[in-house]
Design a protein around this motif. Structure first.
Motif, PDB file in Angstrom:
ATOM      1  N   GLY A  82      15.420 -51.143   0.034  1.00 25.28           N
ATOM      2  CA  GLY A  82      14.329 -51.480   1.115  1.00 25.28           C
ATOM      3  C   GLY A  82      13.245 -50.511   1.446  1.00 25.28           C
ATOM      4  O   GLY A  82      12.156 -50.577   1.378  1.00 25.28           O
ATOM      5  N   LYS A  83      13.966 -49.404   1.606  1.00 28.22           N
ATOM      6  CA  LYS A  83      12.947 -48.213   2.038  1.00 28.22           C
ATOM      7  C   LYS A  83      12.221 -47.899   0.815  1.00 28.22           C
ATOM      8  O   LYS A  83      10.808 -47.399   1.031  1.00 28.22           O
ATOM      9  CB  LYS A  83      13.639 -46.992   2.614  1.00 28.22           C
ATOM     10  CG  LYS A  83      14.463 -47.210   3.817  1.00 28.22           C
ATOM     11  CD  LYS A  83      15.333 -46.070   4.421  1.00 28.22           C
ATOM     12  CE  LYS A  83      15.917 -46.339   5.539  1.00 28.22           C
ATOM     13  NZ  LYS A  83      16.736 -45.030   5.895  1.00 28.22           N
ATOM     14  N   GLU A  93      24.823 -58.043   5.913  1.00 31.33           N
ATOM     15  CA  GLU A  93      25.456 -57.564   7.242  1.00 31.33           C
ATOM     16  C   GLU A  93      26.067 -58.687   7.971  1.00 31.33           C
ATOM     17  O   GLU A  93      26.958 -58.579   8.952  1.00 31.33           O
ATOM     18  CB  GLU A  93      24.354 -57.077   8.109  1.00 31.33           C
ATOM     19  CG  GLU A  93      23.560 -55.897   7.482  1.00 31.33           C
ATOM     20  CD  GLU A  93      22.387 -55.260   8.280  1.00 31.33           C
ATOM     21  OE1 GLU A  93      21.512 -56.382   9.004  1.00 31.33           O
ATOM     22  OE2 GLU A  93      21.927 -54.052   8.431  1.00 31.33           O
ATOM     23  N   SER A 121      21.234 -51.349  -0.632  1.00 35.37           N
ATOM     24  CA  SER A 121      20.089 -52.358  -0.395  1.00 35.37           C
ATOM     25  C   SER A 121      19.166 -51.735   0.470  1.00 35.37           C
ATOM     26  O   SER A 121      17.787 -51.888   0.424  1.00 35.37           O
ATOM     27  CB  SER A 121      20.780 -53.876   0.070  1.00 35.37           C
ATOM     28  OG  SER A 121      21.418 -54.228  -1.072  1.00 35.37           O
ATOM     29  N   GLN A 122      19.483 -51.145   1.605  1.00 32.08           N
ATOM     30  CA  GLN A 122      18.768 -50.705   2.590  1.00 32.08           C
ATOM     31  C   GLN A 122      18.016 -49.432   1.999  1.00 32.08           C
ATOM     32  O   GLN A 122      16.887 -49.401   2.396  1.00 32.08           O
ATOM     33  CB  GLN A 122      19.409 -49.915   3.990  1.00 32.08           C
ATOM     34  CG  GLN A 122      20.231 -51.074   4.600  1.00 32.08           C
ATOM     35  CD  GLN A 122      20.986 -50.483   5.929  1.00 32.08           C
ATOM     36  OE1 GLN A 122      21.600 -49.224   5.559  1.00 32.08           O
ATOM     37  NE2 GLN A 122      21.282 -51.258   6.764  1.00 32.08           N
ATOM     38  N   SER A 131      13.680 -58.428   0.765  1.00 34.16           N
ATOM     39  CA  SER A 131      14.850 -57.290   0.863  1.00 34.16           C
ATOM     40  C   SER A 131      15.379 -57.449   2.469  1.00 34.16           C
ATOM     41  O   SER A 131      16.719 -57.208   2.389  1.00 34.16           O
ATOM     42  CB  SER A 131      13.985 -55.711   0.829  1.00 34.16           C
ATOM     43  OG  SER A 131      15.033 -54.757   1.176  1.00 34.16           O
ATOM     44  N   ALA A 132      14.604 -57.403   3.400  1.00 36.61           N
ATOM     45  CA  ALA A 132      15.223 -57.879   4.703  1.00 36.61           C
ATOM     46  C   ALA A 132      16.502 -58.929   4.781  1.00 36.61           C
ATOM     47  O   ALA A 132      17.178 -58.938   5.493  1.00 36.61           O
ATOM     48  CB  ALA A 132      13.935 -58.115   5.980  1.00 36.61           C
ATOM     49  N   ILE A 168      19.553 -57.816   3.020  1.00 40.97           N
ATOM     50  CA  ILE A 168      20.226 -57.125   3.971  1.00 40.97           C
ATOM     51  C   ILE A 168      20.695 -57.925   5.028  1.00 40.97           C
ATOM     52  O   ILE A 168      22.092 -57.515   5.406  1.00 40.97           O
ATOM     53  CB  ILE A 168      19.427 -55.939   4.501  1.00 40.97           C
ATOM     54  CG1 ILE A 168      18.979 -54.951   3.255  1.00 40.97           C
ATOM     55  CG2 ILE A 168      20.010 -55.081   5.398  1.00 40.97           C
ATOM     56  CD1 ILE A 168      17.687 -54.011   3.660  1.00 40.97           C
TER      57      ILE A 168
END
Length: 366
Positions: A251-252, A225, A247-248, A217-218, A221
């Protein structure tokens, strides 16, 4: 003493022995009846309740497994009803214990209700965590789908404008947009794979896979970005920001799912330990009740056997004494008659000097 009194005395002795024999036989029967009543009124119901507890706890665990599998509120209601059934079993067992205390049941009732409450509390926590997983999973999927939609729209816009530029003869500008479209397409694929992996991780409750999801996920993102500031059109930038935000959010949700699944694994471990403890306690109680019942049956059999032996001994003694008394009484009656008969024969033969030597207080002696 008359002959009638002697006979009556003999019959009294026989009657007395008969009464003693009957009393011993009745006592043995009463012991057997008392043991049977105790077994039927207490031990059998106690064993039944212990067995019911074991099967009811197994049914509770089965219902929880069904809820964990299908995530249906229907099983929550069934779990609550099963909880009440288990508590009713304990109340019945406590009532039996109050009427007839037994050490094994007392030890069971001192520990089992506390462990049961701890088990039910852990189960309730597991249910709440599973419901939280459902909610987070839905939110995560929604965020992932939103990211996919934004990226698809961005790809469509880039493709549209790329074709327009190619038709306008601006090949270099079209190539740049095509390159961006390729990058965004790769990110779209990564988001789709991320959603699939999240579903697999949730189904398998795989801690290692959840950790990899966080890393993936990171990366997704970060790639999105990196496209910031490269688009000169507001449409592209807005779609990119929407995808990054979605997407953030996904991810959370993955991080939260990872934390919840970790808690669920810990609770599940405690749940299994408590369940095994409860199962062992009910099994031990059932075994103890069965052993105690068998011991009572054995004691009753031993008592009956001892009483039977005593009865046989007394019967033999009664027969010997009866035979002896009969012989004695017969001798007392017959001997004087034989002597009298011999005296009468001697007198009839002319022996007038013959004397009749009989002494007694009965009819013959007189």
């Amino acid at each position: 003493m008359t002959v009638g009194k002697k006979i009556s005395g003999g019959f009294c002795i026989i009657l007395l022995l008969t009464l003693v024999l009957g009393y011993l036989a009745i006592s043995a029967m009463q012991d057997g009846v008392k043991t049977s009543e105790n077994i039927s009124k207490d031990r059998v119901p106690r064993f039944t309740v212990a067995s019911s507890l074991e099967s009811d706890i197994l049914e509770y665990a089965r219902l929880y497994f069904m809820f964990e599998t299908y995530k249906s509120d229907e099983y929550i209601e069934k779990l609550e009803r099963q909880n009440e059934i288990i508590k009713d079993d304990i109340i019945r067992l406590q009532e039996l214990q109050n009427k007839h205390p037994y050490p094994d049941t007392g030890v069971f009732l001192d520990k089992f209700p506390k462990d049961l409450e701890a088990y039910l509390e852990v189960m309730r926590s597991c249910i709440v965590l599973i419901q939280s997983i459902q909610e987070n999973n839905v939110a995560g999927l929604r965020a992932g789908k939103a990211s996919e939609v934004s990226l698809e729209k961005l790809i469509a816009a880039l493709g549209r404008d790329s074709r327009f530029l190619m038709e306008a003869g601006q090949g270099s500008q079209a190539a740049i947009l095509t390159q961006y479209m390729s990058t965004v397409s790769a990110d779209l694929t990564d988001v789709g794979n991320l959603i699939k992996d999240a579903l697999v991780a949730q189904t398998m409750n795989d801690e290692a896979l959840f950790s990899k999801l966080g890393e993936k996920s990171a990366v997704v993102i970060k790639h999105l970005e990196e496209l910031r500031g490269k688009f000169d059109r507001r449409e592209y930038s807005d779609l990119l920001e929407q995808s990054i935000a979605a997407s953030q959010g996904m991810g959370k949700q993955i991080e939260q799912l990872q934390a919840i699944h970790k808690q669920l694994r810990e609770h599940s471990k405690n749940r299994l330990e408590l369940y095994n403890s409860l199962k062992q306690q009910t099994l031990s109680l059932s075994t103890a009740v069965a052993d105690n019942t068998q011991n009572e049956v054995n004691r009753a059999a031993e008592t009956l056997s001892a009483s039977t032996t005593q009865t046989i001994i007394i019967l033999i003694g009664f027969l010997v004494l009866g035979i002896g008394a009969s012989l004695f009484i017969t001798r007392m009656i017959v001997k004087p008659l034989v002597v009298t008969q011999a005296f009468a024969k001697a007198v009839a033969d002319g022996d007038l000097e013959k004397k009749l030597d009989i002494h007694g207080t009965d009819e013959i002696g007189m």
